[in-house]
Every structure is written in C-alpha cells, then in structure tokens.
Design a protein around this motif. Sequence first.
Motif, PDB file in Angstrom:
ATOM      1  N   LEU A   1       0.831  -1.204   0.000  1.00  0.00           N
ATOM      2  CA  LEU A   1       0.000   0.000   0.000  1.00  0.00           C
ATOM      3  C   LEU A   1       0.867   1.257   0.000  1.00  0.00           C
ATOM      4  O   LEU A   1       0.732   2.138   0.833  1.00  0.00           O
ATOM      5  CB  LEU A   1      -0.926   0.018   1.224  1.00  0.00           C
ATOM      6  N   GLY A   2       1.757   1.355  -0.937  1.00  0.00           N
ATOM      7  CA  GLY A   2       2.524   2.586  -1.108  1.00  0.00           C
ATOM      8  C   GLY A   2       3.845   2.609  -0.375  1.00  0.00           C
ATOM      9  O   GLY A   2       4.351   3.687  -0.078  1.00  0.00           O
TER      10      GLY A   2
ATOM     11  N   VAL B   1      -7.654   1.551   4.980  1.00  0.00           N
ATOM     12  CA  VAL B   1      -6.963   2.189   3.863  1.00  0.00           C
ATOM     13  C   VAL B   1      -7.311   1.490   2.548  1.00  0.00           C
ATOM     14  O   VAL B   1      -7.539   2.152   1.527  1.00  0.00           O
ATOM     15  CB  VAL B   1      -5.432   2.213   4.105  1.00  0.00           C
ATOM     16  N   GLY B   2      -7.376   0.174   2.562  1.00  0.00           N
ATOM     17  CA  GLY B   2      -7.767  -0.566   1.359  1.00  0.00           C
ATOM     18  C   GLY B   2      -9.187  -0.238   0.929  1.00  0.00           C
ATOM     19  O   GLY B   2      -9.468  -0.069  -0.263  1.00  0.00           O
TER      20      GLY B   2
ATOM     21  N   ILE C   1     -10.836   2.575   1.592  1.00  0.00           N
ATOM     22  CA  ILE C   1     -10.807   3.944   1.071  1.00  0.00           C
ATOM     23  C   ILE C   1     -10.252   3.963  -0.347  1.00  0.00           C
ATOM     24  O   ILE C   1     -10.783   4.654  -1.230  1.00  0.00           O
ATOM     25  CB  ILE C   1     -10.003   4.864   2.011  1.00  0.00           C
ATOM     26  N   PHE C   2      -9.209   3.187  -0.582  1.00  0.00           N
ATOM     27  CA  PHE C   2      -8.631   3.119  -1.928  1.00  0.00           C
ATOM     28  C   PHE C   2      -9.642   2.577  -2.932  1.00  0.00           C
ATOM     29  O   PHE C   2      -9.783   3.115  -4.040  1.00  0.00           O
ATOM     30  CB  PHE C   2      -7.376   2.239  -1.892  1.00  0.00           C
ATOM     31  N   ILE C   3     -10.368   1.532  -2.557  1.00  0.00           N
ATOM     32  CA  ILE C   3     -11.378   0.962  -3.459  1.00  0.00           C
ATOM     33  C   ILE C   3     -12.490   1.970  -3.730  1.00  0.00           C
ATOM     34  O   ILE C   3     -12.944   2.121  -4.868  1.00  0.00           O
ATOM     35  CB  ILE C   3     -11.935  -0.352  -2.865  1.00  0.00           C
TER      36      ILE C   3
ATOM     37  N   ILE D   1     -12.250   5.257  -3.660  1.00  0.00           N
ATOM     38  CA  ILE D   1     -11.707   6.294  -4.536  1.00  0.00           C
ATOM     39  C   ILE D   1     -11.639   5.802  -5.972  1.00  0.00           C
ATOM     40  O   ILE D   1     -11.985   6.528  -6.912  1.00  0.00           O
ATOM     41  CB  ILE D   1     -10.323   6.769  -4.025  1.00  0.00           C
ATOM     42  N   VAL D   2     -11.212   4.575  -6.163  1.00  0.00           N
ATOM     43  CA  VAL D   2     -11.137   4.016  -7.522  1.00  0.00           C
ATOM     44  C   VAL D   2     -12.534   3.947  -8.142  1.00  0.00           C
ATOM     45  O   VAL D   2     -12.725   4.286  -9.321  1.00  0.00           O
ATOM     46  CB  VAL D   2     -10.460   2.631  -7.507  1.00  0.00           C
TER      47      VAL D   2
END
Length: 115
Positions: free
Chosen positions: A47-48, A97-98, A100-102, A104-105
């Motif tokens: 994750l970055g 965080v995962g 939130i990432f999904i 946003i995508v």
Amino acid sequence: MEPRQADVSIPLQSPGWGAAAPGPRSDPQPRDYVLWSVLNVLLWTTLGGLGCLGFPALVFSVKARDCKLVGDLEGARRHSDRARVANIVCSVAVAVVGLIFIIIVIIVISSLRTT
C-alpha cells in the motif's frame, strides 16, 4: 476336553476419561505472532511502501519468540500481548486504507464514465 475361552472384557471408556492428564499442569506457551506481523508488513509495503507501519508488530513478535526460547515466559507473554495489539491495529488500518482506496477508484471510474 473342551477348550476354555477366556473372559475378555473391553472397556468402553478409558479409565481417565474426562480427567486431567497426569503430571504437573503448566500454562500454555505464549504465542508469537510472527507470521501475522510479516503479513502486515507486506500488506503495508504494497500500500505505497509504508511497511514501516507494520514494523513495531514484527519487533514485538520477534521479542516474544526470543523470550520464549530463553525461558522468560513472563516477558514472552508481555511482548506477545503487545504484538497482538499492534497486529490488530495494523490489520484494521490496512482494511480501512484498502477500503478507502477501493472507494476512490470506484468514484474515479464512475466520474470518467459519465464524462
């Protein structure tokens, strides 16, 4: 002369059924959460490159394993508890965080489709 058959009885339950095992009873060994800690470090790295956020859990896990090997069970329990708490925090943070990432995508893809 008739051959005599011996009386054979097979017990249906062992004599110690439900009883504690003989010998001194000791507390179970504390767990070291090394595998879970390594997984958290790898997840944070993907994750970055934030693998350092999972590093404290790995340190406590290794300390718990070292204390267990030298026979310091109290120190091993203390470090094991800290490793478990750190791993729970890391796992929850990775999940958030995962997620939130999904989200946003999904928002970006839906906005690109509408334009």
